[in-house]
Write an enzyme that holds these catalytic residues in place. Structure first.
Site: not given
Ligand code: GRF
Length: 198
Positions: A11-13, A89-90, A106, A108
């Site tokens: 969940g860093s994003n 992841m789904r 999303n 990526h």
């Molecule tokens: C990120 O690198 C994103 O691009 C990919 O999964 C990772 C998720 O990281 N889809 P986080 O859970 O947000 O730290």
């Protein structure tokens, strides 16, 4: 505009989105965080920030369609206008995608269509490309496939290791995603420009 973030992991994003929203850099309200994994640290981040969060266990449902239906019900309850995937992841079913047409995005960690899949940073690093990056895209039924909304390149230097590359990519993600979410929420992005080749 209300939005939800769907997560599965660290969940860093999500954290970057939460901070951007607090700092009023996102012109929309994060109303719900949904995780398909109970142990996802993203749930702790949401809790710490006082954002409603819910774990929905895929094992409680016979198939993908009924899991997606349960998530959809939660999103509707929270009056969500658009959906942000951040390490979710789904693969979403058609019914889910049709419930939010052109309203699911999303992020990526590669320059799509190169290096799709769950190990994009590692794959790009080991392939030996000199430039990789980050893509924000619309979500469809295929993995890492929907129309591209934004991309930012990240150079791979001779002295980079997989770890330094990961750090650089994540730093770009955490800057780019909140910016794009804000523009998306305000309807400032041109969507629907991908054309099939004859
Ligand atoms: C990120 O690198 C994103 O691009 C990919 O999964 C990772 C998720 O990281 N889809 P986080 O859970 O947000 O730290």
């Amino acid at each position: 505009m209300n939005f939800a973030v769907l997560v599965s992991g660290n969940g860093s994003n999500l954290q970057a989105i939460i901070e951007a929203e607090k700092a009023k850099r996102i012109n929309a309200k994060l109303v719900l965080v949904v995780s398909d994994r109970q142990e996802a640290y993203a749930l702790v981040r949401a809790r710490n920030a006082g954002i409603p969060e819910v774990f929905i266990n895929p094992k409680d449902f016979p198939d993908r369609a009924s899991f997606d239906k349960a998530v959809l019900a939660k999103l509707k309850e929270s009056s969500v206008d658009f959906v942000v995937l951040a390490g979710f992841m789904r693969i979403l079913t058609t019914a889910f995608i049709e419930a939010f047409p052109n309203k699911i995005i999303n992020i990526h960690p590669s320059l799509l269509p190169a290096f799709k899949g769950a190990h994009a940073i590692k794959d790009a690093f080991h392939y030996g490309v000199k430039v990789t990056g980050v893509t924000v895209h619309l979500v469809d039924e295929k993995v890492d496939n929907g129309e591209i909304i934004a991309q930012e390149a990240v150079g791979i230097l001779p002295e980079d290791t997989l770890q330094t590359l990961e750090t650089k990519i994540h730093a770009v993600e955490h800057k780019l995603y909140p910016e794009i979410i804000s523009l998306f929420a305000q309807g400032k992005l041109k969507i629907g420009r991908r054309h099939e080749r004859p």
